[in-house]
Design a protein around this motif. Structure first.
Motif, short mmCIF file in Angstrom:
data_model
loop_
_atom_site.label_atom_id
_atom_site.label_comp_id
_atom_site.label_asym_id
_atom_site.label_seq_id
_atom_site.Cartn_x
_atom_site.Cartn_y
_atom_site.Cartn_z
N ARG A 155 7.28 -5.17 -31.42
CA ARG A 155 8.02 -6.30 -30.84
C ARG A 155 8.44 -6.06 -29.40
O ARG A 155 8.77 -7.02 -28.68
CB ARG A 155 9.26 -6.57 -31.70
CG ARG A 155 8.93 -6.98 -33.14
CD ARG A 155 10.19 -7.23 -33.96
NE ARG A 155 10.99 -6.02 -34.09
CZ ARG A 155 12.24 -5.93 -33.69
NH1 ARG A 155 12.84 -6.95 -33.11
NH2 ARG A 155 12.91 -4.78 -33.85
N PHE A 156 8.50 -4.83 -28.97
CA PHE A 156 8.97 -4.51 -27.61
C PHE A 156 7.83 -3.92 -26.79
O PHE A 156 6.92 -3.27 -27.33
CB PHE A 156 10.10 -3.48 -27.67
CG PHE A 156 11.35 -3.93 -28.37
CD1 PHE A 156 11.48 -5.20 -28.91
CD2 PHE A 156 12.42 -3.06 -28.50
CE1 PHE A 156 12.64 -5.60 -29.55
CE2 PHE A 156 13.59 -3.44 -29.15
CZ PHE A 156 13.69 -4.72 -29.67
N THR A 157 7.95 -4.09 -25.48
CA THR A 157 7.00 -3.49 -24.56
C THR A 157 7.75 -2.88 -23.39
O THR A 157 8.60 -3.56 -22.78
CB THR A 157 6.00 -4.53 -24.03
OG1 THR A 157 5.28 -5.11 -25.11
CG2 THR A 157 5.01 -3.87 -23.07
N VAL A 158 7.46 -1.64 -23.09
CA VAL A 158 8.06 -0.98 -21.93
C VAL A 158 7.02 -0.89 -20.84
O VAL A 158 5.83 -0.61 -21.11
CB VAL A 158 8.61 0.42 -22.31
CG1 VAL A 158 7.51 1.35 -22.82
CG2 VAL A 158 9.38 1.02 -21.14
N ALA A 159 7.43 -1.15 -19.62
CA ALA A 159 6.51 -1.12 -18.48
C ALA A 159 7.29 -0.70 -17.24
O ALA A 159 8.53 -0.75 -17.22
CB ALA A 159 5.88 -2.49 -18.27
N ARG A 160 6.57 -0.29 -16.22
CA ARG A 160 7.25 0.13 -14.99
C ARG A 160 6.57 -0.45 -13.77
O ARG A 160 5.35 -0.69 -13.77
CB ARG A 160 7.31 1.65 -14.91
CG ARG A 160 6.02 2.39 -14.76
CD ARG A 160 6.23 3.89 -14.93
NE ARG A 160 7.27 4.38 -14.03
CZ ARG A 160 7.96 5.51 -14.24
NH1 ARG A 160 7.72 6.25 -15.31
NH2 ARG A 160 8.87 5.90 -13.36
N GLU A 161 7.36 -0.68 -12.77
CA GLU A 161 6.87 -1.18 -11.49
C GLU A 161 7.27 -0.16 -10.45
O GLU A 161 8.42 -0.13 -9.97
CB GLU A 161 7.47 -2.55 -11.18
CG GLU A 161 6.89 -3.21 -9.96
CD GLU A 161 7.38 -4.63 -9.78
OE1 GLU A 161 8.12 -5.13 -10.66
OE2 GLU A 161 7.02 -5.25 -8.77
N LYS A 162 6.36 0.68 -10.07
CA LYS A 162 6.68 1.82 -9.21
C LYS A 162 7.18 1.40 -7.85
O LYS A 162 8.07 2.03 -7.28
CB LYS A 162 5.45 2.72 -9.07
CG LYS A 162 5.14 3.50 -10.34
CD LYS A 162 4.09 4.54 -10.09
CE LYS A 162 3.87 5.39 -11.33
NZ LYS A 162 2.86 6.45 -11.10
N ALA A 163 6.64 0.33 -7.31
CA ALA A 163 7.03 -0.10 -5.97
C ALA A 163 8.51 -0.44 -5.91
O ALA A 163 9.14 -0.35 -4.86
CB ALA A 163 6.20 -1.29 -5.53
N LYS A 164 9.09 -0.83 -7.06
CA LYS A 164 10.50 -1.19 -7.12
C LYS A 164 11.34 -0.15 -7.83
O LYS A 164 12.53 -0.36 -8.06
CB LYS A 164 10.66 -2.54 -7.83
CG LYS A 164 10.04 -3.72 -7.09
CD LYS A 164 10.33 -5.03 -7.81
CE LYS A 164 9.75 -6.22 -7.05
NZ LYS A 164 10.04 -7.51 -7.74
N ASN A 165 10.73 0.97 -8.18
CA ASN A 165 11.46 2.00 -8.94
C ASN A 165 12.16 1.40 -10.15
O ASN A 165 13.31 1.74 -10.46
CB ASN A 165 12.50 2.69 -8.05
CG ASN A 165 11.88 3.68 -7.10
OD1 ASN A 165 10.79 4.19 -7.32
ND2 ASN A 165 12.56 3.95 -6.01
N THR A 166 11.47 0.51 -10.84
CA THR A 166 12.09 -0.23 -11.93
C THR A 166 11.26 -0.13 -13.20
O THR A 166 10.04 -0.16 -13.16
CB THR A 166 12.26 -1.71 -11.55
OG1 THR A 166 13.09 -1.81 -10.39
CG2 THR A 166 12.89 -2.50 -12.68
N VAL A 167 11.98 0.00 -14.31
CA VAL A 167 11.36 0.00 -15.63
C VAL A 167 11.91 -1.20 -16.40
O VAL A 167 13.09 -1.54 -16.29
CB VAL A 167 11.66 1.30 -16.38
CG1 VAL A 167 11.23 1.21 -17.83
CG2 VAL A 167 10.96 2.46 -15.71
N TYR A 168 11.05 -1.83 -17.18
CA TYR A 168 11.42 -3.02 -17.94
C TYR A 168 11.27 -2.76 -19.44
O TYR A 168 10.41 -1.98 -19.86
CB TYR A 168 10.53 -4.20 -17.56
CG TYR A 168 10.53 -4.51 -16.08
CD1 TYR A 168 9.52 -4.03 -15.25
CD2 TYR A 168 11.56 -5.27 -15.52
CE1 TYR A 168 9.53 -4.31 -13.90
CE2 TYR A 168 11.57 -5.56 -14.16
CZ TYR A 168 10.55 -5.08 -13.36
OH TYR A 168 10.56 -5.36 -12.02
N LEU A 169 12.08 -3.45 -20.19
CA LEU A 169 11.94 -3.46 -21.64
C LEU A 169 11.88 -4.92 -22.07
O LEU A 169 12.89 -5.62 -22.02
CB LEU A 169 13.09 -2.74 -22.33
CG LEU A 169 12.98 -2.67 -23.86
CD1 LEU A 169 11.81 -1.76 -24.27
CD2 LEU A 169 14.28 -2.17 -24.48
#
Length: 127
Positions: free
Chosen positions: A67-81
């Motif tokens: 049900r969940f997905t973790v991802a990251r956006e390196k350019a923004k130093n951000t991780v999402y859930l």
């Protein structure tokens, strides 16, 4: 020390979706493995998901069940859930955590593996 700031929590209904964000402090390099945990009142902090420094590998807690997905956006130093099909679990605070590691596949799942933590963001799912 890495500063982590979580955002995106709130009150939603069961079955809804919600996306949490975790921004790492400026200047941190891309060697951070990152993870999400959650903690309900009176309970242990529980592993939710982690992502390797490269973003190549992810790992999820058993209760997630796709049900969940973790991802990251390196350019923004951000991780999402990204959380979908949320269940009416007890209110929990979701925490972001990080640790420096040179292994591009490293996906830590234990609290003791992490060195830095955010302040958390609260998620409430109503039935």
């Amino acid at each position: 020390q890495v500063q982590l700031v979580e955002t995106g929590g709130g009150l939603v209904q069961a079955g809804a979706s919600l996306r949490l964000s975790c921004a790492a402090s400026a200047g941190t390099d891309s060697s951070l493995a990152m993870g999400w945990f959650r903690q309900a009142p009176g309970k242990e902090r529980e592993f939710v998901a982690s992502i390797s420094r490269s973003g190549i590998r992810t790992y999820y807690g058993d209760f997630v069940k796709g049900r969940f997905t973790v991802a990251r956006e390196k350019a923004k130093n951000t991780v999402y859930l990204q959380m979908s099909s949320l269940k009416p679990d007890p209110t929990a605070v979701y925490y972001c955590a990080s640790v420096y590691n040179g292994d591009v596949f490293y996906t830590p799942r234990w609290r003791t593996e992490y060195t830095d933590w955010g302040q958390g963001t609260q998620v409430t799912v109503s039935s």
